[in-house]
Motif scaffolding. Structure first.
Motif, PDB file in Angstrom:
ATOM      1  N   ARG A  97      37.725 -72.639  65.018  1.00 20.67           N
ATOM      2  CA  ARG A  97      39.149 -72.459  64.706  1.00 20.67           C
ATOM      3  C   ARG A  97      39.735 -71.290  65.487  1.00 20.67           C
ATOM      4  NH1 ARG A  97      40.366 -72.014  58.581  1.00 20.67           N
ATOM      5  NH2 ARG A  97      42.483 -72.301  59.362  1.00 20.67           N
ATOM      6  N   GLN A 224      35.526 -87.397  62.508  1.00 25.14           N
ATOM      7  CA  GLN A 224      36.640 -87.959  63.270  1.00 25.14           C
ATOM      8  C   GLN A 224      37.298 -89.114  62.522  1.00 25.14           C
ATOM      9  OE1 GLN A 224      34.661 -88.814  67.032  1.00 25.14           O
ATOM     10  NE2 GLN A 224      35.761 -87.123  68.030  1.00 25.14           N
ATOM     11  N   PRO A 263      36.146 -81.207  63.979  1.00 23.34           N
ATOM     12  CA  PRO A 263      37.383 -81.316  64.761  1.00 23.34           C
ATOM     13  C   PRO A 263      38.423 -80.288  64.320  1.00 23.34           C
ATOM     14  CG  PRO A 263      36.655 -83.469  63.970  1.00 23.34           C
ATOM     15  CD  PRO A 263      35.834 -82.447  63.253  1.00 23.34           C
ATOM     16  N   ASN A 265      42.504 -79.378  65.048  1.00 22.03           N
ATOM     17  CA  ASN A 265      43.779 -79.787  65.633  1.00 22.03           C
ATOM     18  C   ASN A 265      44.707 -78.588  65.644  1.00 22.03           C
ATOM     19  OD1 ASN A 265      46.539 -80.784  65.853  1.00 22.03           O
ATOM     20  ND2 ASN A 265      45.684 -82.834  65.566  1.00 22.03           N
ATOM     21  N   ARG A 266      45.049 -78.120  66.831  1.00 22.99           N
ATOM     22  CA  ARG A 266      45.843 -76.894  66.915  1.00 22.99           C
ATOM     23  C   ARG A 266      47.227 -77.064  66.309  1.00 22.99           C
ATOM     24  NH1 ARG A 266      46.523 -72.771  72.049  1.00 22.99           N
ATOM     25  NH2 ARG A 266      47.884 -71.296  70.973  1.00 22.99           N
ATOM     26  N   ILE A 268      48.134 -78.871  63.794  1.00 27.70           N
ATOM     27  CA  ILE A 268      48.050 -78.773  62.332  1.00 27.70           C
ATOM     28  C   ILE A 268      47.695 -77.353  61.917  1.00 27.70           C
ATOM     29  CG2 ILE A 268      46.833 -79.594  60.275  1.00 27.70           C
ATOM     30  CD1 ILE A 268      46.432 -82.250  61.648  1.00 27.70           C
ATOM     31  N   GLU A 269      46.793 -76.716  62.668  1.00 30.51           N
ATOM     32  CA  GLU A 269      46.405 -75.345  62.343  1.00 30.51           C
ATOM     33  C   GLU A 269      47.598 -74.396  62.423  1.00 30.51           C
ATOM     34  OE1 GLU A 269      43.559 -74.070  61.366  1.00 30.51           O
ATOM     35  OE2 GLU A 269      42.176 -75.744  61.625  1.00 30.51           O
ATOM     36  N   SER A 276      44.426 -78.240  57.711  1.00 28.10           N
ATOM     37  CA  SER A 276      43.651 -79.059  58.630  1.00 28.10           C
ATOM     38  C   SER A 276      42.320 -79.458  58.014  1.00 28.10           C
ATOM     39  CB  SER A 276      43.398 -78.292  59.931  1.00 28.10           C
ATOM     40  OG  SER A 276      42.543 -77.187  59.677  1.00 28.10           O
TER      41      SER A 276
END
Length: 445
Positions: A97, A224, A263, A265-266, A268-269, A276
């Motif tokens: 992260r 995923q 996984p 996801n930038r 969402i982060e 996320s």
């Protein structure tokens, strides 16, 4: 034509509001974990120095598990190999992260904690080698190569203990310092697990290591597909752990690999209103890691006997003295020195809201080593060996000294920042976000 001056980057600058909330959340959880860690360590030390200390050793050395699968491990080994894999799973997710959506995603912000962490590993290791070599004499001189196997012991910062100490002594310190400590410790963990995998692997079975690719791929595939049922995920997770363990590499490496495969996801982060997949998994696992896995490991690892000459024997051991010097002097010299060097020889400047005394205090606090240091000590000298006992004492003693030095410095700075913090709260508007964050990158308009 004169080119405009390049923008000056700020060392330890204030992060975004989301990043500050994330650090505060981690701080609360690790503070509780650090308290439980301390209780477990104290309980182990008291028991190991009581009239019933043989019962403690017998419990720690009790063997359970199927011998046919090479899993007939003692309870102490199960704690180090099994439970700490959960700790490193959380560390792997945290690292992923940070590199994808945190401060480490920005190369300018990432440079400082990476350089500081690297220097905070290198300098303690060098001081360990120098100290152990100078102190070794007589019989110790002939065993110097064995003593130097512990060079990596003082290189790791224990994030749970360090944040717990910071929470107690630095209630009003800037969030930038807390964020820096957290990011520094995450990079520190990555370096430590790399050291364990490379330098403390005695034999390597490539067949078992190749077999671990299958459950690791299955773990990634399930995530995923948004399949997060813990019983389903446990299957590839346990298989990956077992295969890595059988390969000869320390099983905690499997935890890091599993964490890095989650996984991230930038987009969402970066959204403060969404959680996320990585964040949800981390929040589910962290309480077990901080509240059970690490304290149980500490209970089996920290039981060092100091009565009956154990104290003086430990302080005369070159390896133990090297650990103390590495933690108390090596960590602050490496971290503070590298931070100052970046300010001196690059365009980066210390943030105007901070002082170099803050950096010094935080560098001292990074000398609190425990979990990973104890693990490396076991790997270097053998669980329960005489030198391992001496090194355990050195880790506890050195961490105590480092925390006391840090407490003196940071407590003084905390008084200064208390007034600033109270003013920021008065300046906050109705959205509950201090106005100072309104212009921060990533703040939602």
């Amino acid at each position: 034509m004169t080119l405009p001056p390049r923008p000056t980057s700020r060392l330890l600058g204030r992060g975004s509001w989301r990043e500050s909330r994330y650090v505060a959340d981690i701080l609360r959880q690790e503070t509780v974990g650090g308290t439980l860690l301390l209780i477990a360590a104290v309980a182990a030390i008291v028991w190991a120095n009581s009239p019933w200390r043989e019962a403690y050793s017998a419990l720690r050395d009790t063997t359970v598990g199927p011998q046919s699968l090479h899993l007939d491990l003692s309870l102490g080994e199960w704690a180090a190999d099994g439970l700490l894999a959960v700790f490193f799973l959380v560390a792997g997710i945290e690292l992923k992260r940070e590199f994808v959506a945190g401060d480490l995603a920005d190369r300018r912000k990432a440079a400082l904690p990476i350089v500081a962490a690297a220097a905070g590993v290198a300098v303690p290791a060098i001081l360990f080698v120098i100290t152990a070599t100078l102190v070794a004499s007589g019989d110790d001189a002939t065993q110097l190569s064995g003593i130097l196997r512990g060079w990596a012991i003082p290189t790791a910062t224990d994030i749970a203990f360090a944040l717990a100490v910071l929470a107690v002594i630095g209630t009003h310190l800037p969030s930038a310092l807390r964020s820096f400590l957290l990011t520094l410790a995450v990079v520190d963990d990555l370096i430590a697990i790399t050291i364990i995998a490379i330098f403390y692997t005695q034999s390597l079975n490539l067949l078992w290591l190749a077999a671990a690719i299958v459950p690791l791929a299955a773990w990634r595939f399930l995530l995923q597909r948004k399949i997060t049922n813990p019983f389903v995920l446990a299957i590839p997770g346990i298989l990956a752990w077992g295969f890595v363990h059988s390969s000869g590499i320390h099983a905690t490496v499997a935890g890091v690999l599993l964490g890095l495969l989650v996984p991230v996801n930038r987009a969402i982060e970066d959204d403060p209103d969404r959680h996320s997949l990585a964040e949800r998994i981390e929040h589910k696992i962290r309480p077990f890691s901080a509240g059970f896995a690490v304290p149980v490991f500490a209970f089996f690892a920290a039981g060092v006997t100091v009565i009956g000459g154990g104290f003086s024997a430990a302080l005369s051991d070159p390896a133990a003295l090297g650990v103390i010097v590495g933690l108390v002097l090596g960590k602050p010299i490496g971290i503070f020195g590298s931070t100052w060097a970046m300010s001196r020889f690059t365009r980066a400047e210390l943030d105007s809201g901070l002082a170099w005394t803050d950096v010094l205090g935080l560098s001292m606090l990074a000398g609190v080593g425990f979990t990973v240091s104890l693990l490396i000590g076991d790997l270097a000298f053998g669980l329960g060996s005489e030198r391992d006992e001496h090194v355990k004492f050195a880790i506890l003693f050195g961490s105590l000294i480092a925390s006391l030095f840090a407490a003196v410095v940071l407590r003084l700075r905390n008084r200064v920042y208390r007034r600033i913090h109270e003013q920021e709260l008065r300046d906050s508007d109705r959205d509950g976000i201090p106005d100072v964050y309104d212009a921060s990158p990533g703040h939602p308009d």
